[in-house]
Design a protein around this motif. Structure first.
Motif, PDB file in Angstrom:
ATOM      1  N   GLU A  52       0.578   5.988  -2.301  1.00 28.13           N
ATOM      2  CA  GLU A  52      -0.280   5.112  -1.439  1.00 28.13           C
ATOM      3  C   GLU A  52      -1.113   4.482  -2.518  1.00 28.13           C
ATOM      4  OE1 GLU A  52      -3.425   4.170   1.073  1.00 28.13           O
ATOM      5  OE2 GLU A  52      -3.558   5.119  -0.679  1.00 28.13           O
ATOM      6  N   THR A 106      -4.119   3.377  -3.077  1.00 26.61           N
ATOM      7  CA  THR A 106      -5.691   4.007  -3.457  1.00 26.61           C
ATOM      8  C   THR A 106      -5.757   5.366  -3.575  1.00 26.61           C
ATOM      9  OG1 THR A 106      -6.136   4.185  -1.018  1.00 26.61           O
ATOM     10  CG2 THR A 106      -6.109   1.920  -1.960  1.00 26.61           C
ATOM     11  N   GLY A 136      -5.740  -5.399  -0.304  1.00 27.92           N
ATOM     12  CA  GLY A 136      -5.405  -4.292  -0.979  1.00 27.92           C
ATOM     13  C   GLY A 136      -6.082  -4.331  -2.455  1.00 27.92           C
ATOM     14  N   ARG A 179       0.858  -1.311   0.087  1.00 24.93           N
ATOM     15  CA  ARG A 179      -0.011  -0.010  -0.025  1.00 24.93           C
ATOM     16  C   ARG A 179       0.789   1.366  -0.011  1.00 24.93           C
ATOM     17  NH1 ARG A 179      -2.435   3.615   3.486  1.00 24.93           N
ATOM     18  NH2 ARG A 179      -1.393   2.828   5.153  1.00 24.93           N
TER      19      ARG A 179
END
Length: 837
Positions: free
Chosen positions: A77, A79, A390, A59
């Motif tokens: 990061e 996302t 993730g 992540r």
């Protein structure tokens, strides 16, 4: 120690212990194998991003430059994307244009069909974003650093920078911890009070910074609503705000410093350390991403709560505890596989820094340990950018510095995102495959809408580009994209192959029944409804594209829209075959199975062209670019199982001719795919030749991928620019050279090159949930251990006759080597011993 004397053992831990010992220091027929420390190392700081070193916990990612007076650590990061949930009803005229395209194709009006396909497009995908940078200015006198050294230890997932100034040695160690969800930078000096530095931050995104305490600062912001892909010309490519509140993701990152000695202070410009000796810098981040179908703003997670929890828990731990937790987590995955090759006694190249070593290799130096390190580096990267729970690895894994990254750093489903996960199962990293499984489930949800709105079919459809929101429509901003890539329709059946592959390697019946089979069936339902009959009664796709390639038709016209491209038909053949097998495995859904069997029998078949090559198009047309980077029509050779030298020798020979006509050059991922092709053709020497091309050092050639691919100084794959799929495809091909299992048996050393006469590999996985360790000498198998994870019959194909102590089964010659069938028991390990004639 001769491990070939070992018989059948029920204690799998004993096998692992013996093999682990053997992998460190093991002798076969006089050849010495040493498991060297797996390190990328350099004598100077990185000047450019593709010289920096990557770390990640799935992540949180960072690229570490290793500067002396000024260190740059670029952060990501996983996302953090533009956009929000996929919009529906984006092109109400799509189906009407589908009918018009099919009518044009029936008249062999390929240009007309192309134009109608353009009118079937939706919006572009969203973009993966860079989070920001840490700039660390370390205060020294005007004295040059000596004994400079930086490395990335992939055995332990630690990056280190070290240098000396005026008799003081300074060290920085960096980890990205999955257990603690933080990146930790440890600064030490071998004399007290010598650490003086200032940490500042910056970002290409809009953000504001605040002071939490005298040792902690926070950065908060909101991502753009949309950013146009880098290949699209736009006077205003960044759309910052979204009026409906459902696009634009919040983010927050925290930075905190702890010191055993010295003074720490902070203000809005950053954090300063004075007279420190042992200092730790903690970084963590979070976004409001709450799933592909949730508005990141109004329905988003509380990113502030997340970063607070991560930081508060991490700073309570000392360095040794943080490090131990990180190592235990990482080693759990990485240490499953060891790979060693006999190294020439005069291998001076191995002692060089990695950049110089890569140059020497490119110039012809033999360096087997560089090849095995590259293999393990690929596994390191997959562990670092794809973790259970993730999101999947994108085109750049999790490492990106650009606001408009190449190809949006998205999920490109006509080869690239699939290639990311080719090595997951065979290199014993099945858990890293799980984010992709979740993504496929998400894509089926949006894809059901796409199938209905664009094609009036059942099931689910996915096209060339996707993103964190599981976009599934053909992209192109309603008619601006080129259909030869934008309108490719075979995403759902190709993605479904990974579902079946995961089951084959794990034998997880619950996964197959509850997740894989329903998704595979949905993809098949789309294919059944999308297929139409041609004038000869065959089922064909229409319109059909061979990704990013074009032809010259009978009249001399260039085109890309046709019917029944070989890739389309091979992918559907693969899905139908897998679905039939899955239905039998579950012993259910017989009626649907019979429908699939009947449809499969009517699929437009493979054809061999006048040049002896495998035909790419519906007709035997010439290519506009005979050396095109895509070789999509060989899908049935790899990753499919429709073509193989031992089962379909004529088509295998045609595939070989195709590769010869295409040539050995290509972009990074194209070179990687060709390693897999040649391995499946059982030609280890040619596969090895392609490894050499993939490890060919590449300069900073921008985005001109016509220049051809290779590897950058940090061993990132050069498309160019950087695309991580080449790293993953490359190690997949290396695995296929040593072990194949797609034809119902374990083929040991199917494509061993002459350049690897002696070696061993421990811990590979094969279909049927078998773990396989192999040793070889003088180019022939010398022994193996097979551990059964689920029990059942294991068919083993070898080039030499073998036996299994304690087992009555015999090795049977069949004209292509030997096959032995072993009735295995779950948890047992079986030693394979060669019979000397």
């Amino acid at each position: 120690m001769n491990i070939r004397r070992m018989g059948v053992h029920k204690n799998d831990k004993m096998i692992r212990k013996i093999l682990a010992t053997a992998s460190v220091f093991f002798a076969i027929a006089g050849g010495l194998f040493a498991q060297d420390a797996q390190k990328l190392w350099y004598k100077k700081p990185a000047k450019v991003w593709t010289e920096a070193l990557p770390i990640g916990n799935g992540r949180l990612g960072a690229m570490i430059f290793g500067g002396v007076n000024e260190e740059l650590i670029q952060l990501n990061e996983g996302t953090l994307w533009t956009g929000g949930p996929v919009r529906t009803n984006v092109n109400p005229k799509a189906y009407d244009n589908l009918l018009l395209a099919r009518e044009a194709l029936s008249k062999e009006d390929y240009a007309g069909a192309y134009g109608y396909a353009k009118n079937m497009q939706g919006y572009y995908s969203e973009s993966y974003l860079p989070l920001g940078d840490l700039i660390i200015r370390q205060h020294f006198k005007d004295t040059a650093a000596s004994r400079y050294y930086r490395d990335l230890n992939i055995d332990d997932a630690i990056a280190t920078t070290q240098f000396s100034i005026e008799g003081v040695t300074f060290t920085r160690q960096v980890i990205s911890s999955a257990p603690d969800q933080v990146i930790v930078i440890r600064f030490t000096a071998d004399k007290p009070g010598q650490l003086n530095f200032k940490i500042s931050t910056k970002s290409l995104l809009k953000y504001h910074q605040s002071v939490i305490s005298n040792s902690e600062i926070a950065m908060k912001g909101k991502a753009a609503s949309h950013i146009e892909p880098s290949y699209v010309h736009s006077d205003d490519p960044i759309i910052q705000n979204d009026t409906n509140g459902c696009r634009g993701m919040r983010f927050e990152w925290r930075l905190k410093v702890t010191a055993k000695a010295g003074i720490v202070s902070s203000d809005t410009s950053g954090i300063a350390v004075k007279n420190g000796t042992d200092v730790m810098v903690f970084f963590t981040a979070a976004t409001s991403f709450n799933g592909f179908d949730k508005c990141p703003d109004s329905q988003g997670k509380d990113e502030n709560k997340l970063v607070t929890q991560y930081m508060d828990a991490a700073v309570k731990k000392n360095w040794q505890l943080l490090l131990n937790r990180h190592l235990a987590d990482y080693h759990h995955y990485f240490n499953r596989v060891a790979f060693t090759l006999a190294t020439p006694a005069n291998n001076k190249n191995a002692a060089l820094p990695t950049d110089e070593r890569l140059i020497g290799y490119t110039e012809g130096a033999k360096d087997p340990s560089l090849e095995t390190m590259y293999f393990q580096y690929g596994r390191y990267l997959l562990i670092s950018c794809s973790r259970p729970g993730g999101v999947p690895a994108n085109l750049q894994g999790i490492w990106n510095k650009e606001l408009r990254p190449p190809w949006s750093a998205n999920y490109t489903t006509n080869i690239n995102v699939q290639m990311n996960y080719w090595p997951a199962e065979p290199t014993n990293l099945s858990e890293m495959h799980l984010p992709f499984m979740d993504f496929i489930g998400n894509a089926a949800v949006t894809g059901k809408v796409t199938a209905k709105e664009f094609y009036h079919t059942g099931g689910w459809a996915v096209h060339h580009n996707s993103d964190i929101w599981a976009l599934s429509n053909p992209v192109g901003d309603i008619g601006k994209g080129d259909p030869m890539w934008a309108n490719w329709t075979m995403g759902s059946p190709w993605l479904s192959q990974h579902l079946w592959t995961h089951y084959q390697f794990t034998k997880d019946k619950k996964f197959l029944k509850e997740k894989a089979y329903p998704l595979m069936k949905g993809a098949a339902q789309f294919c059944i409804d999308f297929l139409v009959e041609d004038k000869n009664g065959y089922l064909v796709t229409a319109p059909s594209f061979s990704p990013e390639n074009s032809f010259i038709d009978d009249k001399g016209n260039k085109g890309s829209a046709s019917v029944a491209t070989t890739m389309d038909m091979s992918i559907i053949w693969d899905l139908f075959t897998n679905l039939i097998d899955a239905s039998k495995e579950l012993n259910e859904d017989v009626n649907f199975r019979n429908i699939i069997i009947a449809k499969k029998d009517k699929l437009y078949p493979l054809h061999i062209g006048m040049k002896g090559n495998l035909q790419e198009w519906y007709k035997d047309w010439e290519d506009v670019d005979p050396h095109h980077r895509h070789v999509s029509h060989l899908f049935g050779l790899y990753p499919g199982r429709q073509i193989a030298p031992l089962t379909t020798p004529a088509f295998a020979e045609a595939a070989k001719k195709t590769l010869e006509l295409r040539g050995d050059d290509g972009t990074g991922w194209s070179l990687a795919w060709k390693i897999n092709f040649w391995a499946r053709l059982l030609d280890g020497d040619h596969a090895y030749k392609m490894i050499g091309k993939l490890l060919h050092i590449t300069g900073q050639s921008g985005t001109n991928y016509a220049n051809g691919g290779g590897s950058y100084a940090n061993l990132f794959d050069a498309h160019p620019p950087f695309q991580i799929d080449g790293n993953f495809g490359g190690i997949s091909g290396m695995t296929e050279m040593l072990l194949q299992s797609h034809l119902g048996y374990l083929h040991v050393l199917p494509a061993l090159p002459g350049a690897w006469p002696e070696g061993m590999i421990r811990g590979l996985k094969a279909r049927g949930n078998f773990e396989v360790s192999i040793s070889w000498s003088n180019g022939q198998l010398s022994g193996a251990v097979i551990t059964s994870g689920s029990g059942g019959i294991c068919k083993l194909r070898t080039a030499v006759e073998v036996r299994v102590p304690g087992i009555k089964a015999k090795s049977i010659a069949d004209g292509n080597g030997y096959v032995i069938s072993i009735n295995t028991v779950k948890g047992n390990a079986y030693k394979i011993i060669t019979i000397k004639n």
